[in-house]
Design an enzyme around this catalytic site. Structure first.
Site, short mmCIF file in Angstrom:
data_model
loop_
_atom_site.label_atom_id
_atom_site.label_comp_id
_atom_site.label_asym_id
_atom_site.label_seq_id
_atom_site.Cartn_x
_atom_site.Cartn_y
_atom_site.Cartn_z
N GLU A 38 0.83 -1.21 0.00
CA GLU A 38 0.00 0.00 0.00
C GLU A 38 0.86 1.25 0.00
OE1 GLU A 38 -3.11 -0.16 -1.16
OE2 GLU A 38 -3.61 -1.50 0.51
N THR B 248 2.77 2.12 -2.24
CA THR B 248 4.05 1.81 -2.88
C THR B 248 3.99 2.14 -4.37
OG1 THR B 248 3.21 -0.43 -3.08
CG2 THR B 248 4.77 -0.02 -1.29
N ASP C 89 -4.82 0.67 -9.01
CA ASP C 89 -6.22 0.29 -9.14
C ASP C 89 -6.61 -0.08 -10.57
OD1 ASP C 89 -6.38 0.93 -6.43
OD2 ASP C 89 -6.79 3.01 -6.90
N SER D 170 -14.69 3.66 -8.79
CA SER D 170 -14.49 4.63 -9.87
C SER D 170 -13.52 4.09 -10.92
CB SER D 170 -14.01 5.97 -9.32
OG SER D 170 -12.87 5.79 -8.54
C1 GLA Z 1 -5.46 4.54 -3.80
C2 GLA Z 1 -4.80 4.94 -5.12
C3 GLA Z 1 -3.75 3.91 -5.54
C4 GLA Z 1 -2.79 3.58 -4.41
C5 GLA Z 1 -3.54 3.30 -3.11
C6 GLA Z 1 -2.62 3.12 -1.93
O1 GLA Z 1 -6.21 3.38 -3.97
O2 GLA Z 1 -5.77 5.06 -6.14
O3 GLA Z 1 -3.05 4.37 -6.68
O4 GLA Z 1 -1.86 4.61 -4.24
O5 GLA Z 1 -4.48 4.32 -2.81
O6 GLA Z 1 -1.85 1.98 -2.09
#
Ligand code: GLA
Length: 385
Positions: free
Chosen positions: A34, A36, A175, A131
């Site tokens: 997370e 990262t 994501d 989203s």
């Molecule tokens: C959100 C962001 C991702 C990532 C996470 C943390 O989900 O959209 O790109 O940075 O937070 O890991």
């Protein structure tokens, strides 16, 4: 009924004809790794069974229309837009996501007027990438209508660009890559710096384990500023160390890096470097079939996000702690933080006990009741019909 069938049915009702095609994309959870992604590091997400579907037909003009179905099947239609005149800031609210995708595809030379109808069941505002699933399904639909099939990693980068520059959220690649590239029964081991990825088999059920998702239903107002501040802090630390990203700091060089940095940046760097290492440890454990060993990695990730990165909140801490006290092997917040969801690795026959303990802990603190479900690694985005 599948979300693809819901979207297709609503398309027929609204437009009086069947759609030319339906594409859908899932939400995700991140097993570990997370904050990262924007540091060029490692992530390990899997796709949820929950999906957003987009039923689509081409238009001969340059107009994009988008309607979305609410839970009660009532359709809401956004103002139609001219694709040629889309610019960052020109559309706000939920319609910014599909129009941001139309904007970035236009910038890449893929402009397609279309009627889109959206239906989905990825819980909104739960940190499960609803989203991004909308953006990924929209991108595949518009490209599919054109008969174009650029690589999934290019599409993920374009969507990140739309998210950063059109929607205005400074997010990384986790994501959209998860939604586009995950496969059933696997976690996706992605090295963001090199773009290389590997599908690692993930079959918790064979070990009589489950990944329980706990949607805390909390959403704190500093979500966006908190995320951007952390990201800028990491970039500043990399710059002070003379590196292009924090990915270049190895665990063995962590102490030296920390001592070269001002105090306020040290916890950020400690989180990123140790979290990258936890991803590598988790992948090694999965490959060695030592699933129970993942629990402590999840718990260490949560502690690091809470104490060093400081993106947790009371609801996420209570979710993780109460799950562990009731027998979970490990638990952690997932996603950006400041609300949203946690995951807990639980024994299948102990899941009910963990759920009851989390529910009771939330009630005792007068938090909104959480929602929980078992997440099974599911298919990534694709065309449904
Ligand atoms: C959100 C962001 C991702 C990532 C996470 C943390 O989900 O959209 O790109 O940075 O937070 O890991």
């Amino acid at each position: 009924m599948s979300q693809a069938a819901r979207a297709a049915g609503a398309f027929e009702r609204l437009h009086g004809r069947a759609p030319a095609g339906v594409w859908s994309a899932p939400g995700r959870v991140n097993l570990i790794g997370e904050h990262t992604d924007y540091n060029g590091g490692f992530v390990l997400p899997f796709a949820l069974p929950h999906r957003t579907a987009v039923a689509a037909s081409p238009r001969s003009d340059d107009v994009l229309t988008v309607s979305t179905l609410h839970d009660n099947d009532r359709a809401e239609t956004a103002d139609p837009v001219q694709i040629a005149s889309l610019e960052p800031g020109s559309v706000s609210g939920w319609a910014a996501y599909p129009s941001g995708v139309a904007w970035i595809l236009r910038e890449q030379g893929f402009s397609q007027g279309a009627d889109l109808v959206v239906a989905g069941n990825v819980p909104a505002g739960a940190g499960l990438s609803s989203s991004h699933s909308l953006e990924c399904a929209t991108a595949l639909a518009l490209l599919g209508l054109l008969g174009a099939s650029p690589s999934r990693s290019d599409i993920a980068k374009w969507i990140q660009h739309a998210e950063n520059d059109y929607v205005g959220a400074p997010t990384g690649l986790l994501d959209q890559t998860a939604s586009l590239c995950c496969t059933e029964s696997h976690v996706l081991f992605l090295d963001v710096r090199s773009g290389e990825s590997d599908q690692v088999p993930f079959d918790a059920a064979r070990h009589e384990l489950e990944v329980l998702v706990i949607d805390t239903r909390a959403s704190h107002s500093h979500t966006e500023s908190g995320y951007g501040d952390r990201r800028r802090g990491c970039e500043r630390a990399a710059e002070l160390l003379g590196l292009s990203s924090l990915r270049e700091v190895e665990l063995s060089g962590l102490d030296a890096a920390l001592s070269a940095l001002p105090e306020e940046l040290r916890p950020l760097v400690r989180h990123v470097v140790t979290e990258n290492n936890r991803v590598l440890e988790t992948v090694a454990l999965l490959r060695a079939d030592k699933y129970a060993g993942i629990g402590p990695q999840l718990s260490a990730s949560h502690a690091s996000l809470r104490d060093d990165y400081r993106v947790s909140c009371d609801e996420l801490d209570v979710a993780a702690e109460s799950a562990e006290s009731a027998g979970a092997l490990g638990a952690r917040m997932v996603g950006g933080g400041f609300g949203g969801s946690a995951i807990a690795l639980v024994h299948a026959d102990g899941r009910a006990e963990v759920e009851a303990a989390v529910t009771a802990a939330f009630a005792a603190r007068s938090f909104t009741a959480p929602r929980m479900f078992t997440a099974v690694p599911s298919a990534g985005a694709g065309q449904d019909r």
